[in-house]
Design a protein around this motif. Structure first.
Motif, PDB file in Angstrom:
ATOM      1  N   THR A   1       0.846  -1.235  -0.152  1.00  0.00           N
ATOM      2  CA  THR A   1       0.035  -0.293  -0.031  1.00  0.00           C
ATOM      3  C   THR A   1       0.929   1.275  -0.031  1.00  0.00           C
ATOM      4  O   THR A   1       1.844   1.196   0.512  1.00  0.00           O
ATOM      5  CB  THR A   1      -0.872   0.004   1.267  1.00  0.00           C
ATOM      6  OG1 THR A   1      -0.213   0.108   2.456  1.00  0.00           O
ATOM      7  CG2 THR A   1      -1.975  -1.176   1.384  1.00  0.00           C
ATOM      8  N   GLY A   2       0.363   2.233  -0.608  1.00  0.00           N
ATOM      9  CA  GLY A   2       1.194   3.571  -0.604  1.00  0.00           C
ATOM     10  C   GLY A   2       0.898   4.396  -1.871  1.00  0.00           C
ATOM     11  O   GLY A   2      -0.021   4.116  -2.497  1.00  0.00           O
ATOM     12  N   VAL A   3       1.850   5.154  -2.049  1.00  0.00           N
ATOM     13  CA  VAL A   3       1.691   6.135  -3.185  1.00  0.00           C
ATOM     14  C   VAL A   3       2.496   5.905  -4.432  1.00  0.00           C
ATOM     15  O   VAL A   3       3.812   5.457  -4.226  1.00  0.00           O
ATOM     16  CB  VAL A   3       1.936   7.752  -2.806  1.00  0.00           C
ATOM     17  CG1 VAL A   3       1.925   8.672  -4.172  1.00  0.00           C
ATOM     18  CG2 VAL A   3       0.806   8.062  -1.714  1.00  0.00           C
ATOM     19  N   TYR A   4       2.152   6.106  -5.619  1.00  0.00           N
ATOM     20  CA  TYR A   4       2.893   5.478  -6.831  1.00  0.00           C
ATOM     21  C   TYR A   4       2.706   6.599  -7.730  1.00  0.00           C
ATOM     22  O   TYR A   4       1.728   7.379  -7.916  1.00  0.00           O
ATOM     23  CB  TYR A   4       2.488   4.187  -7.432  1.00  0.00           C
ATOM     24  CG  TYR A   4       2.592   2.831  -6.489  1.00  0.00           C
ATOM     25  CD1 TYR A   4       3.653   2.149  -6.683  1.00  0.00           C
ATOM     26  CD2 TYR A   4       1.829   2.855  -5.482  1.00  0.00           C
ATOM     27  CE1 TYR A   4       4.261   1.162  -5.513  1.00  0.00           C
ATOM     28  CE2 TYR A   4       1.932   1.670  -4.589  1.00  0.00           C
ATOM     29  CZ  TYR A   4       3.081   0.773  -4.725  1.00  0.00           C
ATOM     30  OH  TYR A   4       3.432  -0.208  -3.888  1.00  0.00           O
ATOM     31  N   LEU A   5       3.562   6.845  -8.635  1.00  0.00           N
ATOM     32  CA  LEU A   5       3.463   7.620  -9.656  1.00  0.00           C
ATOM     33  C   LEU A   5       3.437   7.162 -11.149  1.00  0.00           C
ATOM     34  O   LEU A   5       4.298   5.914 -11.409  1.00  0.00           O
ATOM     35  CB  LEU A   5       4.641   8.764  -9.837  1.00  0.00           C
ATOM     36  CG  LEU A   5       4.667   9.640  -8.619  1.00  0.00           C
ATOM     37  CD1 LEU A   5       6.182  10.547  -8.778  1.00  0.00           C
ATOM     38  CD2 LEU A   5       3.556  10.504  -8.657  1.00  0.00           C
ATOM     39  N   LEU A   6       2.253   7.529 -11.647  1.00  0.00           N
ATOM     40  CA  LEU A   6       2.318   6.747 -13.223  1.00  0.00           C
ATOM     41  C   LEU A   6       2.608   7.864 -14.218  1.00  0.00           C
ATOM     42  O   LEU A   6       1.968   8.807 -14.311  1.00  0.00           O
ATOM     43  CB  LEU A   6       0.796   6.358 -13.426  1.00  0.00           C
ATOM     44  CG  LEU A   6       0.492   5.580 -14.340  1.00  0.00           C
ATOM     45  CD1 LEU A   6       1.139   4.218 -14.339  1.00  0.00           C
ATOM     46  CD2 LEU A   6      -1.241   5.302 -14.378  1.00  0.00           C
ATOM     47  N   LYS A   7       3.420   7.609 -14.940  1.00  0.00           N
ATOM     48  CA  LYS A   7       4.251   8.630 -16.184  1.00  0.00           C
ATOM     49  C   LYS A   7       3.695   7.850 -17.300  1.00  0.00           C
ATOM     50  O   LYS A   7       4.002   6.816 -17.787  1.00  0.00           O
ATOM     51  CB  LYS A   7       5.484   8.607 -15.922  1.00  0.00           C
ATOM     52  CG  LYS A   7       6.250   9.580 -17.113  1.00  0.00           C
ATOM     53  CD  LYS A   7       7.571   9.824 -16.723  1.00  0.00           C
ATOM     54  CE  LYS A   7       8.313  10.927 -17.619  1.00  0.00           C
ATOM     55  NZ  LYS A   7       9.531  11.015 -17.388  1.00  0.00           N
ATOM     56  N   LEU A   8       2.806   8.825 -18.107  1.00  0.00           N
ATOM     57  CA  LEU A   8       2.476   8.383 -19.455  1.00  0.00           C
ATOM     58  C   LEU A   8       3.212   9.225 -20.425  1.00  0.00           C
ATOM     59  O   LEU A   8       2.881  10.507 -20.745  1.00  0.00           O
ATOM     60  CB  LEU A   8       0.861   8.457 -19.392  1.00  0.00           C
ATOM     61  CG  LEU A   8       0.291   7.541 -18.656  1.00  0.00           C
ATOM     62  CD1 LEU A   8      -0.375   8.260 -17.457  1.00  0.00           C
ATOM     63  CD2 LEU A   8      -0.917   6.753 -19.310  1.00  0.00           C
ATOM     64  N   VAL A   9       3.824   8.755 -21.274  1.00  0.00           N
ATOM     65  CA  VAL A   9       4.551   9.722 -22.597  1.00  0.00           C
ATOM     66  C   VAL A   9       4.024   9.046 -23.773  1.00  0.00           C
ATOM     67  O   VAL A   9       3.945   8.012 -24.360  1.00  0.00           O
ATOM     68  CB  VAL A   9       6.217   9.236 -22.288  1.00  0.00           C
ATOM     69  CG1 VAL A   9       6.990   9.793 -23.568  1.00  0.00           C
ATOM     70  CG2 VAL A   9       6.747   9.194 -20.999  1.00  0.00           C
ATOM     71  N   THR A  10       3.373  10.446 -24.430  1.00  0.00           N
ATOM     72  CA  THR A  10       2.489  10.145 -25.529  1.00  0.00           C
ATOM     73  C   THR A  10       3.356  11.244 -26.824  1.00  0.00           C
ATOM     74  O   THR A  10       4.131  12.002 -26.242  1.00  0.00           O
ATOM     75  CB  THR A  10       1.310  10.540 -25.539  1.00  0.00           C
ATOM     76  OG1 THR A  10       0.979  11.858 -25.275  1.00  0.00           O
ATOM     77  CG2 THR A  10       0.520   9.995 -24.331  1.00  0.00           C
TER      78      THR A  10
END
Length: 83
Positions: free
Chosen positions: A62-71
């Motif tokens: 459990t916790g915080v994640y960063l989702l990076k989307l490169v388009t």
């Protein structure tokens, strides 16, 4: 969403917060390279996708994640909370 160049597409993530699985909703015809980072900046997942895509966070703490989307239109960063 944090569009870097002001041109980034609208990308939605649901549910957020999540208990295990999230769905990314990308606009029609948009292809994205997805990177899931832990808070200490390790890449946990890397994938190329288009349209609606499910990602499993099962087995991750459990916790915080960063989702990076490169388009081709820009970069979007989403904050994901796993409960």
């Amino acid at each position: 969403a944090l569009p870097i160049d002001g041109q980034a597409p609208e990308i939605y993530v649901s549910p957020n917060p999540t208990h295990g699985e999230i769905t990314l909703h990308l606009p029609e015809g948009i292809k994205a390279d997805i990177f899931l980072f832990s808070v200490d900046n390790r890449i946990l997942l890397r994938k190329t996708t288009q349209g609606a895509t499910r990602l499993s966070l099962d087995g991750m703490p459990t916790g915080v994640y960063l989702l990076k989307l490169v388009t081709h239109q820009g970069i979007v960063v989403k904050r994901i909370v796993k409960q």
